[in-house]
Design a protein around this motif. Structure first.
Motif, PDB file in Angstrom:
ATOM      1  N   GLY A  72       0.808  -1.215   0.000  1.00 27.92           N
ATOM      2  CA  GLY A  72       0.000   0.000   0.000  1.00 27.92           C
ATOM      3  C   GLY A  72       0.837   1.259   0.000  1.00 27.92           C
ATOM      4  N   PHE A  73       0.597   2.110   0.978  1.00 31.23           N
ATOM      5  CA  PHE A  73       1.167   3.445   1.000  1.00 31.23           C
ATOM      6  C   PHE A  73       2.052   3.675   2.224  1.00 31.23           C
ATOM      7  CE2 PHE A  73      -2.794   3.341  -1.303  1.00 31.23           C
ATOM      8  CZ  PHE A  73      -2.472   3.966  -2.493  1.00 31.23           C
ATOM      9  N   LEU A  74       2.719   2.623   2.704  1.00 28.26           N
ATOM     10  CA  LEU A  74       3.533   2.707   3.910  1.00 28.26           C
ATOM     11  C   LEU A  74       4.671   3.709   3.758  1.00 28.26           C
ATOM     12  CD1 LEU A  74       4.208   1.712   6.756  1.00 28.26           C
ATOM     13  CD2 LEU A  74       5.546  -0.117   5.712  1.00 28.26           C
ATOM     14  N   ASN A  75       5.353   3.680   2.620  1.00 29.77           N
ATOM     15  CA  ASN A  75       6.435   4.632   2.384  1.00 29.77           C
ATOM     16  C   ASN A  75       6.355   5.106   0.938  1.00 29.77           C
ATOM     17  OD1 ASN A  75       7.993   2.813   0.655  1.00 29.77           O
ATOM     18  ND2 ASN A  75       8.433   1.683   2.541  1.00 29.77           N
ATOM     19  N   GLU A 102      -8.059   4.548  10.035  1.00 28.11           N
ATOM     20  CA  GLU A 102      -7.059   5.621  10.126  1.00 28.11           C
ATOM     21  C   GLU A 102      -5.745   5.157  10.753  1.00 28.11           C
ATOM     22  OE1 GLU A 102      -8.606   7.626  14.278  1.00 28.11           O
ATOM     23  OE2 GLU A 102      -9.429   8.329  12.398  1.00 28.11           O
ATOM     24  N   SER A 103      -5.770   4.091  11.532  1.00 30.60           N
ATOM     25  CA  SER A 103      -4.545   3.588  12.164  1.00 30.60           C
ATOM     26  C   SER A 103      -3.783   2.590  11.293  1.00 30.60           C
ATOM     27  CB  SER A 103      -4.865   2.943  13.514  1.00 30.60           C
ATOM     28  OG  SER A 103      -5.630   1.774  13.322  1.00 30.60           O
ATOM     29  N   ASN A 104      -4.327   2.239  10.128  1.00 30.92           N
ATOM     30  CA  ASN A 104      -3.656   1.295   9.232  1.00 30.92           C
ATOM     31  C   ASN A 104      -2.462   2.001   8.585  1.00 30.92           C
ATOM     32  OD1 ASN A 104      -2.808  -0.335   7.094  1.00 30.92           O
ATOM     33  ND2 ASN A 104      -4.869  -1.072   6.673  1.00 30.92           N
ATOM     34  N   ILE A 105      -1.261   1.581   8.950  1.00 33.68           N
ATOM     35  CA  ILE A 105      -0.066   2.258   8.444  1.00 33.68           C
ATOM     36  C   ILE A 105       0.153   2.021   6.959  1.00 33.68           C
ATOM     37  CG2 ILE A 105       1.090   2.293  10.683  1.00 33.68           C
ATOM     38  CD1 ILE A 105       2.763  -0.121   9.723  1.00 33.68           C
ATOM     39  N   ASP A 110      -4.302  10.249   5.370  1.00 34.96           N
ATOM     40  CA  ASP A 110      -3.112  11.102   5.472  1.00 34.96           C
ATOM     41  C   ASP A 110      -1.958  10.562   4.631  1.00 34.96           C
ATOM     42  OD1 ASP A 110      -4.421  12.867   7.150  1.00 34.96           O
ATOM     43  OD2 ASP A 110      -3.643  11.943   8.985  1.00 34.96           O
ATOM     44  N   ALA A 111      -1.731   9.247   4.691  1.00 35.83           N
ATOM     45  CA  ALA A 111      -0.638   8.643   3.921  1.00 35.83           C
ATOM     46  C   ALA A 111      -0.851   8.824   2.423  1.00 35.83           C
ATOM     47  CB  ALA A 111      -0.508   7.157   4.253  1.00 35.83           C
ATOM     48  N   ILE A 112      -2.079   8.694   1.988  1.00 38.35           N
ATOM     49  CA  ILE A 112      -2.381   8.813   0.563  1.00 38.35           C
ATOM     50  C   ILE A 112      -2.374  10.275   0.117  1.00 38.35           C
ATOM     51  CG2 ILE A 112      -4.173   8.449  -1.193  1.00 38.35           C
ATOM     52  CD1 ILE A 112      -4.983   5.926   0.478  1.00 38.35           C
TER      53      ILE A 112
END
Length: 165
Positions: A72-75, A102-105, A110-112
């Motif tokens: 996914g979008f971890l880094n 929202e807590s899924n890293i 926010d990550a996206i």
């Protein structure tokens, strides 16, 4: 119906059948070829990594990502790989739906959203990102699980990303 004629794709479906239940017809993918050993209800059509799929360019109108784990979008590097592949297989003006917590890293708003300018610059595409609170009434009776069907999780984010070349 052949896999080539299906417009919807779920990446990393795991033990779930979300795509086939709510967006049928839908191709389900996962990278774990041993999934049937711990999940008898699995209906995976194609085993592949989300970042490297065997599908034709511009094959899909909709791509689903539900509660992603280990991709996914971890880094930024992982995000660019994933979005590059999605850009390759998603039709112009196609849509990505991410259902997550929202807590899924690996995937949250926010990550996206913070990476959207990078995706747009690197891929040369326009992205519109929308988020709303996940409402279980939209998908009645469906349960989401974390990794290998071990623990139920309750999504609270529904994210839509529209891609335009």
């Amino acid at each position: 119906m052949t896999l080539l004629s299906i417009d919807n794709l779920e990446l990393g479906a795991g033990c779930g059948k979300f795509g086939k239940i709510f967006f049928n017809p839908c191709i389900l993918t996962d990278n774990d070829q041993k999934i049937q050993s711990y999940c008898s209800e699995s209906e995976i059509d194609v085993f592949c990594e989300a970042e490297h799929t065997p599908f034709d360019p511009k094959q899909f109108k909709l791509i689903l990502i539900c509660n992603p784990y280990n991709y996914g979008f971890l880094n930024l590097d992982q995000s660019i790989l994933l979005m590059t592949e999605i850009n390759r297989i998603l039709k112009n003006r196609g849509k990505i739906i991410v259902i997550t917590h929202e807590s899924n890293i690996y995937a949250n708003y926010d990550a996206i959203s913070t990476r959207v300018p990078v995706f747009q610059r690197i891929l040369g595409i326009k992205l519109n990102v929308y988020s709303k609170e996940y409402d279980p009434k939209d998908f009645p009776g469906h349960k989401f699980y974390i990794c290998k069907n071990v623990r139920e999780t309750k999504p609270n984010q529904y994210i839509e990303i529209e891609m335009e070349e």
